[in-house]
Design a protein around this motif. Structure first.
Motif: not given
Length: 816
Positions: A147, A176-178, A181, A207, A210, A212, A214-215, A249
């Motif tokens: 990432y 990997h969550l990011k 995204a 996401l 979770e 996140v 960005e989501a 963000n």
């Protein structure tokens, strides 16, 4: 005599008792009250001190002359004077001491509340379980590496984005969550992969559960724009933007700041907008280097369409040719373009180094100065070297260049390769600022703002920061935002602070999306360009709002496939851009209200928008439209004089408006003539038929069209028609007369002799022979013209006739 003396003694005893009671109630004033209640001092010195204390505590305006105690029993009114003296000396110190006691009590209360709150927080933390430190598995460590490498490649302008996407897919495979995204954003915006709105929406929802940020930003964007199977819902968009902003963000914080600033689905709040924009501006300011960051060109597609300029690549090629031929100024110009980057050229410090080196070898001071800047901050291609930077800055400074002087000042201020010396730094910055160099102005303002090496002076700091903002330095905007936000050296102004912080926030690295969208538009990837413009429009970029509306207005976007929805979206984008002061957007918004596109027809609002654009920005189109509305009386009172004035102003403002203004003025004169006829005895003409009077313009257009058709018919090219059959005698006279020499006479073929019916020879006075023949079918004659010099020119003529007469002989005369 005894009775008055006894009464005075009782009165004194009563006053002393009351003073003792008051002293117990007042607390801190007990010492002062007891001092004023003493009867006789022990000596003269104590007597003078007591009088001084009374005067000081009671105030300068409460002075009372000392009285002889022995006269208290004999002087009339002595008890009243003594009571007044005690009252003055008692209540004056009380009024001065009470505010201090009240402040002390409030301070103690606040300390108690803070201690109580701290104890509650500690109790809550004690009840909660401490977070367990989870060690990353080897797969998670590998995914994090993928990432980070992918994001680093995406940030570089010349990297291979396909490789970065491959790394993101590998990281996403490890959950990997990011990374997931980022892939969802690529599918949503069409970044190096095809569109897939529904899959992106599903990823964002998963996401977001979770947590996140960005989501949440992605879901807010989907609900705001209405793609990915989501219906437009501004409350849900606001909810997700808020959650993303709480997750730190950056784009979500900008979106919330913009909405609070203009009251979009939330109450207008300058203070809340200030909080959001200040957080983003702080991030941007912390990343600003000596180079002030790359330049991001904000291209408005509407302006580019109306005023197409020359191609920047051709200009770069021209300077490239001059630089290769040794032109120093062209070398410096190209070096600066590659140093900062631009619309037609990407940032490339290696090429900038080459051109600045060529200019420096020719003895150019700017070349030396920018070489120093390159080596001072370093880059991917150039390693930072303070010693080399100091050498080049010194050479440029010796030649009087302000860039070199500012560079030396910065090195002495920060101690980069040289000992720190604020005095030398101040001297170099002053020299550079006096020559108008922006970095010198900024650093000088910073020194006066922080008091580094000089006495703090907010007025001088404000002066130099304002000068630096004229050249567009980001840190100057940020420092002015700080000064306006906290009222340092000026009155506090929240709107001014928000404006400065918004300007700084919109210059972050994410602003490169604007250039990416413009590049997609030039490559006919309109849908990809629209999606990126719409995202930047959500966070408050006026350029993105106007460009997104422009694409929807021209029916170039195929994301929605509904013209009515396109017009509604374009209307809101034009409205947001107009609220930020873009005059062309105000004119377009007025057009939407005038024609009822995406909203209801409202002539008054349209006229107000046209007037705003014409008064504030001197927009020629707005002046023309406003003149037309005054002419027709749409949304305002009909006024032909004001209409003519606005037409004239439009022609004066923009030369391109002269032709339409001339036509409009001609029409206005015709209307005036017609109106004058209506006031004359011939006005009955306009009342013969109400339909004609109501639709006179249609009849006028019809008449003009007929006149134009008649003119075109009469001016058409003339085509000569075929000649009709001529009688024999006329045909004989029309055959050309030629001189024929008897020796050169050509005998007729038998077929021609048989077909010939008549042959006539005529000899003119000049000695020429004219042969004339008429045939019922065809005659081929060869004529020769003999001039006086004896030359002859043969000519063959073929003619036909439908009727003829027969001669008495079918053969020619031998003499012919």
């Amino acid at each position: 005599m005894r009775l008055p003396s006894m009464m005075s003694i009782l009165l004194l005893l009563f006053l002393q008792c009351s003073q003792l009671l008051r002293a117990e109630l007042q607390g801190p004033l007990s010492d002062i009250a007891s001092a004023t209640a003493t009867t006789e001092p022990t000596d003269a010195h104590s007597q003078s001190n007591t009088e001084a204390d009374e005067i000081t505590t009671a105030g300068k305006d409460a002075k009372v002359p000392p009285m002889d105690p022995s006269s208290s029993a004999t002087a009339p009114g002595s008890n009243d004077r003594k009571a007044a003296k005690l009252k003055d000396t008692e209540f004056a110190p009380r009024t001065k001491v009470m505010p201090a006691a009240l402040f002390e009590r409030l301070w103690n209360d606040s300390l108690l509340k803070q201690q109580k709150l701290k104890a509650q927080i500690e109790a809550i933390e004690a009840r909660t379980k401490p977070a367990e430190i989870v060690e990353l598995t080897p797969e998670q460590i590998e995914a994090q590496g993928f990432y980070e490498n992918a994001m680093e490649m995406l940030a570089k302008p010349r990297s291979d984005k396909r490789v970065a996407l491959t790394l993101l897919r590998k990281a996403a495979a490890f959950n990997h969550l990011k990374a997931r995204a980022e892939l969802a954003w690529s599918m949503l915006l069409g970044h190096w992969m095809p569109f897939d709105f529904h899959h992106a929406a599903e990823e964002f929802e998963a996401l977001a559960n979770e947590g996140v940020p960005e989501a949440h930003l992605g879901l807010g964007f989907l609900y705001s724009v209405g793609v990915g199977g989501k219906n437009v819902s501004q409350p849900l968009a606001l909810l997700h933007y808020t959650l993303a902003a709480l997750g730190d963000n950056t784009l979500a914080q900008m979106a919330m700041g913009y909405r609070y600033l203009y009251g979009i689905n939330v109450p207008t709040s300058c203070e809340k907008s200030l909080i959001q924009y200040k957080r983003v501006a702080k991030k941007v300011a912390s990343k600003i280097t000596f180079a002030n960051g790359p330049i991001v060109h904000r291209v408005r597609l509407l302006d580019e369409l109306e005023n197409p300029g020359s191609h920047e690549t051709e200009i770069v090629d021209y300077y490239q040719l001059l630089a290769d031929k040794g032109d120093v100024q062209s070398q410096v110009g190209l070096g600066q373009l590659y140093y900062q980057g631009g619309k037609a050229i990407q940032q490339d410090h290696q090429k900038a180094l080459e051109y600045f080196t060529l200019a420096a070898n020719a003895g150019n001071a700017i070349g030396f100065a920018f070489l120093g800047k390159l080596y001072l901050e370093g880059s991917e291609q150039i390693k930072a070297d303070n010693e080399t930077a100091f050498k080049y800055f010194s050479k440029a400074s010796e030649m009087g260049d302000p860039v070199g002087q500012s560079g030396l000042g910065l090195m002495y201020l920060k101690g980069l390769g040289v000992p720190k010396d604020s005095i030398k730094a101040l001297s170099y910055f002053t020299q550079a600022a006096d020559q108008g160099w922006v970095d010198g102005q900024l650093q000088l303002g910073t020194m006066y703002f922080t008091g580094n090496g000089v006495k703090t002076d907010y007025k001088l700091a404000l002066k130099y920061f304002n000068l630096a903002t004229q050249s567009g330095h980001v840190l100057a905007y940020y420092n002015l935002g700080i000064m306006h936000a906290y009222g340092m050296g000026m009155l506090r102004s929240c709107p001014a602070a928000v404006e400065f912080f918004k300007n700084v926030a919109e210059r972050g690295r994410w602003s490169s999306r604007l250039m990416h969208a413009y590049s997609d538009y030039k490559q006919n990837r309109v849908d990809e360009a629209y999606m990126q413009y719409s995202l930047m429009a959500e966070v408050g970029y006026e350029v993105a709002q106007s460009n997104a509306a422009f694409l929807l207005d021209r029916e170039e976007v195929h994301v929605f496939n509904d013209r009515h929805e396109d017009l509604i979206r374009a209307f809101y984008y034009w409205k947001r851009a107009a609220n930020q002061g873009y005059s062309a957007a105000q004119v377009k918004l007025g057009d939407y209200y005038y024609y009822g596109w995406g909203t209801k027809t409202d002539f008054e609002t349209a006229a107000a928008l046209y007037r705003k654009a014409s008064d504030q920005q001197y927009n020629a189109q707005a002046m023309f439209n406003l003149g037309y509305m005054h002419e027709q009386g749409l949304g305002m009172k009909k006024d032909w004089h004001l209409a003519k004035r606005l037409y004239d102003l439009a022609a004066e403002t923009n030369s391109d408006a002269k032709v339409p203004v001339a036509i409009a003025l001609f029409k206005l004169q015709m209307l005036a003539k017609i109106e004058s006829i209506k006031q004359s005895p011939y006005r009955f003409i306009f009342y013969m038929d109400e339909n004609i009077a109501a639709n006179w313009d249609l009849y006028m257009i019809t008449i003009l069209t007929l006149l134009l058709g008649i003119i075109m018919y009469t001016r058409r090219p003339f085509q000569q028609p075929d000649q009709p059959a001529q009688p024999p005698q006329q045909l004989a006279n029309d055959i050309a007369a030629v001189p024929v020499n008897a020796a050169q006479a050509v005998p007729l073929a038998p077929a021609a002799a048989t077909a010939a019916t008549t042959a006539t020879a005529t000899v003119s006075s000049s000695g020429t022979t004219v042969v004339t023949g008429v045939s019922s079918t065809s005659i081929t004659t060869t004529t020769a013209t003999t001039s006086s010099s004896g030359t002859s020119t043969p000519t063959a003529t073929t003619s036909s006739s439908s009727a003829g007469t027969s001669s008495s002989s079918n053969t020619l005369d031998p003499t012919d």
